[in-house]
Design an enzyme around this catalytic site. Sequence first.
Site, PDB file in Angstrom:
ATOM      1  N   ILE A  16      -1.661 -30.235 -26.654  1.00  0.00           N
ATOM      2  CA  ILE A  16      -0.895 -29.001 -26.934  1.00  0.00           C
ATOM      3  C   ILE A  16      -0.145 -28.507 -25.700  1.00  0.00           C
ATOM      4  O   ILE A  16       0.532 -27.500 -25.725  1.00  0.00           O
ATOM      5  CB  ILE A  16      -1.819 -27.874 -27.461  1.00  0.00           C
ATOM      6  CG1 ILE A  16      -3.028 -27.680 -26.543  1.00  0.00           C
ATOM      7  CG2 ILE A  16      -2.229 -28.153 -28.892  1.00  0.00           C
ATOM      8  CD1 ILE A  16      -3.971 -26.578 -26.980  1.00  0.00           C
ATOM      9  N   GLY A  17      -0.284 -29.253 -24.616  1.00  0.00           N
ATOM     10  CA  GLY A  17       0.458 -28.832 -23.433  1.00  0.00           C
ATOM     11  C   GLY A  17      -0.019 -29.615 -22.228  1.00  0.00           C
ATOM     12  O   GLY A  17      -1.069 -30.248 -22.272  1.00  0.00           O
ATOM     13  N   GLY A  19      -0.089 -29.147 -17.833  1.00  0.00           N
ATOM     14  CA  GLY A  19       0.254 -28.284 -16.707  1.00  0.00           C
ATOM     15  C   GLY A  19       0.036 -29.067 -15.429  1.00  0.00           C
ATOM     16  O   GLY A  19      -1.076 -29.224 -14.989  1.00  0.00           O
ATOM     17  N   PHE A  21      -1.261 -31.229 -13.124  1.00  0.00           N
ATOM     18  CA  PHE A  21      -2.227 -32.334 -13.052  1.00  0.00           C
ATOM     19  C   PHE A  21      -3.223 -32.301 -14.203  1.00  0.00           C
ATOM     20  O   PHE A  21      -4.280 -32.887 -14.124  1.00  0.00           O
ATOM     21  CB  PHE A  21      -2.984 -32.236 -11.729  1.00  0.00           C
ATOM     22  CG  PHE A  21      -3.490 -30.848 -11.445  1.00  0.00           C
ATOM     23  CD1 PHE A  21      -2.749 -29.939 -10.678  1.00  0.00           C
ATOM     24  CD2 PHE A  21      -4.699 -30.394 -11.987  1.00  0.00           C
ATOM     25  CE1 PHE A  21      -3.205 -28.647 -10.446  1.00  0.00           C
ATOM     26  CE2 PHE A  21      -5.160 -29.105 -11.758  1.00  0.00           C
ATOM     27  CZ  PHE A  21      -4.415 -28.229 -10.981  1.00  0.00           C
ATOM     28  N   LYS A  23      -4.009 -32.181 -18.664  1.00  0.00           N
ATOM     29  CA  LYS A  23      -3.549 -32.314 -20.046  1.00  0.00           C
ATOM     30  C   LYS A  23      -4.416 -31.366 -20.865  1.00  0.00           C
ATOM     31  O   LYS A  23      -5.627 -31.266 -20.619  1.00  0.00           O
ATOM     32  CB  LYS A  23      -3.777 -33.773 -20.491  1.00  0.00           C
ATOM     33  CG  LYS A  23      -3.304 -34.087 -21.884  1.00  0.00           C
ATOM     34  CD  LYS A  23      -3.798 -35.460 -22.330  1.00  0.00           C
ATOM     35  CE  LYS A  23      -3.192 -36.591 -21.518  1.00  0.00           C
ATOM     36  NZ  LYS A  23      -3.559 -37.904 -22.130  1.00  0.00           N
ATOM     37  N   VAL A  24      -3.817 -30.624 -21.789  1.00  0.00           N
ATOM     38  CA  VAL A  24      -4.583 -29.674 -22.599  1.00  0.00           C
ATOM     39  C   VAL A  24      -4.524 -30.113 -24.060  1.00  0.00           C
ATOM     40  O   VAL A  24      -3.422 -30.315 -24.582  1.00  0.00           O
ATOM     41  CB  VAL A  24      -4.040 -28.232 -22.451  1.00  0.00           C
ATOM     42  CG1 VAL A  24      -4.874 -27.252 -23.281  1.00  0.00           C
ATOM     43  CG2 VAL A  24      -4.044 -27.804 -20.987  1.00  0.00           C
ATOM     44  N   LYS A  39      -9.001 -28.642 -21.361  1.00  0.00           N
ATOM     45  CA  LYS A  39      -8.159 -29.005 -20.216  1.00  0.00           C
ATOM     46  C   LYS A  39      -8.812 -30.209 -19.560  1.00  0.00           C
ATOM     47  O   LYS A  39      -9.956 -30.129 -19.108  1.00  0.00           O
ATOM     48  CB  LYS A  39      -8.074 -27.824 -19.239  1.00  0.00           C
ATOM     49  CG  LYS A  39      -7.167 -28.062 -18.045  1.00  0.00           C
ATOM     50  CD  LYS A  39      -7.086 -26.817 -17.161  1.00  0.00           C
ATOM     51  CE  LYS A  39      -6.260 -27.063 -15.914  1.00  0.00           C
ATOM     52  NZ  LYS A  39      -6.233 -25.884 -15.017  1.00  0.00           N
ATOM     53  N   ASP A 131      -1.267 -15.838  -8.667  1.00  0.00           N
ATOM     54  CA  ASP A 131      -0.194 -16.615  -9.300  1.00  0.00           C
ATOM     55  C   ASP A 131       0.178 -15.969 -10.634  1.00  0.00           C
ATOM     56  O   ASP A 131       0.329 -16.635 -11.646  1.00  0.00           O
ATOM     57  CB  ASP A 131      -0.642 -18.072  -9.507  1.00  0.00           C
ATOM     58  CG  ASP A 131       0.542 -18.992  -9.789  1.00  0.00           C
ATOM     59  OD1 ASP A 131       0.327 -20.133 -10.248  1.00  0.00           O
ATOM     60  OD2 ASP A 131       1.697 -18.552  -9.588  1.00  0.00           O
TER      61      ASP A 131
HETATM   62  C1  LIG Z   1       2.550 -24.734 -17.679  1.00  0.00           C
HETATM   63  N1  LIG Z   1       1.303 -23.996 -17.653  1.00  0.00           N
HETATM   64  C2  LIG Z   1       0.990 -23.518 -16.312  1.00  0.00           C
HETATM   65  C3  LIG Z   1       0.197 -24.838 -18.171  1.00  0.00           C
HETATM   66  C4  LIG Z   1       0.166 -24.755 -19.690  1.00  0.00           C
HETATM   67  C5  LIG Z   1      -0.715 -25.851 -20.277  1.00  0.00           C
HETATM   68  C6  LIG Z   1      -0.775 -25.739 -21.804  1.00  0.00           C
HETATM   69  C7  LIG Z   1      -1.209 -24.345 -22.237  1.00  0.00           C
HETATM   70  N2  LIG Z   1      -1.203 -24.143 -23.681  1.00  0.00           N
HETATM   71  C8  LIG Z   1       0.024 -24.268 -24.345  1.00  0.00           C
HETATM   72  O1  LIG Z   1       1.080 -24.506 -23.678  1.00  0.00           O
HETATM   73  N3  LIG Z   1       0.097 -24.108 -25.695  1.00  0.00           N
HETATM   74  C9  LIG Z   1       1.377 -24.170 -26.419  1.00  0.00           C
HETATM   75  C10 LIG Z   1      -1.065 -23.954 -26.514  1.00  0.00           C
HETATM   76  C11 LIG Z   1      -2.274 -23.536 -25.770  1.00  0.00           C
HETATM   77  C12 LIG Z   1      -3.332 -23.002 -26.501  1.00  0.00           C
HETATM   78  N4  LIG Z   1      -4.461 -22.588 -25.907  1.00  0.00           N
HETATM   79  C13 LIG Z   1      -4.606 -22.720 -24.570  1.00  0.00           C
HETATM   80  C14 LIG Z   1      -5.791 -22.282 -23.971  1.00  0.00           C
HETATM   81  C15 LIG Z   1      -5.968 -22.434 -22.638  1.00  0.00           C
HETATM   82  C16 LIG Z   1      -4.951 -23.021 -21.870  1.00  0.00           C
HETATM   83  C17 LIG Z   1      -5.132 -23.173 -20.414  1.00  0.00           C
HETATM   84  C18 LIG Z   1      -4.315 -24.059 -19.717  1.00  0.00           C
HETATM   85  C19 LIG Z   1      -4.478 -24.189 -18.337  1.00  0.00           C
HETATM   86 CL1  LIG Z   1      -3.476 -25.284 -17.478  1.00  0.00          CL
HETATM   87  C20 LIG Z   1      -5.439 -23.443 -17.647  1.00  0.00           C
HETATM   88  O2  LIG Z   1      -5.571 -23.565 -16.296  1.00  0.00           O
HETATM   89  C21 LIG Z   1      -6.242 -22.564 -18.353  1.00  0.00           C
HETATM   90 CL2  LIG Z   1      -7.398 -21.634 -17.520  1.00  0.00          CL
HETATM   91  C22 LIG Z   1      -6.105 -22.411 -19.724  1.00  0.00           C
HETATM   92  N5  LIG Z   1      -3.786 -23.433 -22.419  1.00  0.00           N
HETATM   93  C23 LIG Z   1      -3.572 -23.287 -23.744  1.00  0.00           C
HETATM   94  C24 LIG Z   1      -2.342 -23.670 -24.371  1.00  0.00           C
HETATM   95  C25 LIG Z   1      -0.447 -23.224 -21.556  1.00  0.00           C
HETATM   96  C26 LIG Z   1      -0.385 -23.390 -20.068  1.00  0.00           C
END
Ligand SMILES: CN(C)C[C@H]1CC[C@H](N2C(=O)N(C)Cc3cnc4ccc(-c5cc(Cl)c(O)c(Cl)c5)nc4c32)CC1
Length: 331
Positions: A16-17, A19, A21, A23-24, A39, A131
């Site tokens: 689903i995303g 960030g 380094f 993969k989520v 993550k 941040d």
């Molecule tokens: C560009 N960014 C810095 C990272 C991006 C990664 C996917 C994320 N995401 C998405 O982009 N959706 C579209 C769906 C989604 C749904 N639930 C999530 C729940 C938690 C997180 C999460 C991700 C990172 Cl890298 C964390 O450190 C923590 Cl503590 C939490 N990301 C989620 C997430 C959003 C942020």
Amino acid sequence: MSYSELKGLYHLRETIGSGGFAKVKLAYHSLTGEKVAIKIMDKRSLGEDLPRVKTEIAAMKELCHQHICKLYQVIETTDRFYMILEYCPEGELFDYIVAKDRLGEDEARIFFRQIVAAVGYIHNQGYAHRDLKPENLLLDEDQNLKLIDFGLCANPQGGMEKHLFTCCGSPAYAAPELISGKEYLGAEADIWSMGILLYALLCGYLPFDDENIPQLYKKIQSGKYDTPSWLSLESKELIASMLQVDPKRRITVGHLMSHPWLLSGYDISVEWHSKYSWKVDEDCITELAVHYGKSRSEMEAEVTLWNFDYLTATYFLLLEKKQKGRPVRLI
Ligand SMILES: CN(C)C[C@H]1CC[C@H](N2C(=O)N(C)Cc3cnc4ccc(-c5cc(Cl)c(O)c(Cl)c5)nc4c32)CC1
């Protein structure tokens, strides 16, 4: 990829995303059926980012708040870290602002009160996020904000040295003292970033922006920015109190909580305390005890170890179900 360590515990779904380094992936917690975000970080590709992961995990274990993305479980293997996190289906606040061009004062106020609550809680716990930006604020299914990415946070009590700015994220949210490489207080730098955030919510663009980084730094250090005509006098004053170049003149999060702009229409200052208590929920303990065939006191003793293992995840997800009015039942 097999991700065999998750087998039987979580049913993995799509990515689903990503960030940097990590993969989520979306996943379902097998005992409750609740959705989670996992993550996944490969240790080899982490390189010098490994300390960031340990910082984020340590901080998120301590930070338990309704506007901070909840960490449920950590799995570490020889090759990988897995962080099982609260799922936020509506994605990043950044995309929400872009989609709406900019937010009205009332909607911006709802979001900003939640941001102030999360940051007030973090500062009270002795942490600074460092941040803060719309990309690090996610929306859950009820349009509530959840703060993420604690990889750069500081715990001054932990003797974190001054953080070299270069390894941080977007400079557009960085405080002047951070850029000039002076000693700085994380809490004060967070207030500056919140000023940039509020400006972005209300205007739809950034107060200091320039493709050329040294030029951008000059603009930030000048502290001069334009305020569009649609901003009310009170919102301009609030933003100005956060975007003070001298960190000692900057408003503190404590004063933010009872600022007139944040109170308007609410008449109660921001409720920043965590709704979670470390006292366990009886219904959840009972359901766990029945499931694992243990006494309630044995179950409570094991849960309150807060090992951030599968039991911690199952407890918190049962609590989520209860808070959403769903049956407190394990599958
Ligand atoms: C560009 N960014 C810095 C990272 C991006 C990664 C996917 C994320 N995401 C998405 O982009 N959706 C579209 C769906 C989604 C749904 N639930 C999530 C729940 C938690 C997180 C999460 C991700 C990172 Cl890298 C964390 O450190 C923590 Cl503590 C939490 N990301 C989620 C997430 C959003 C942020």
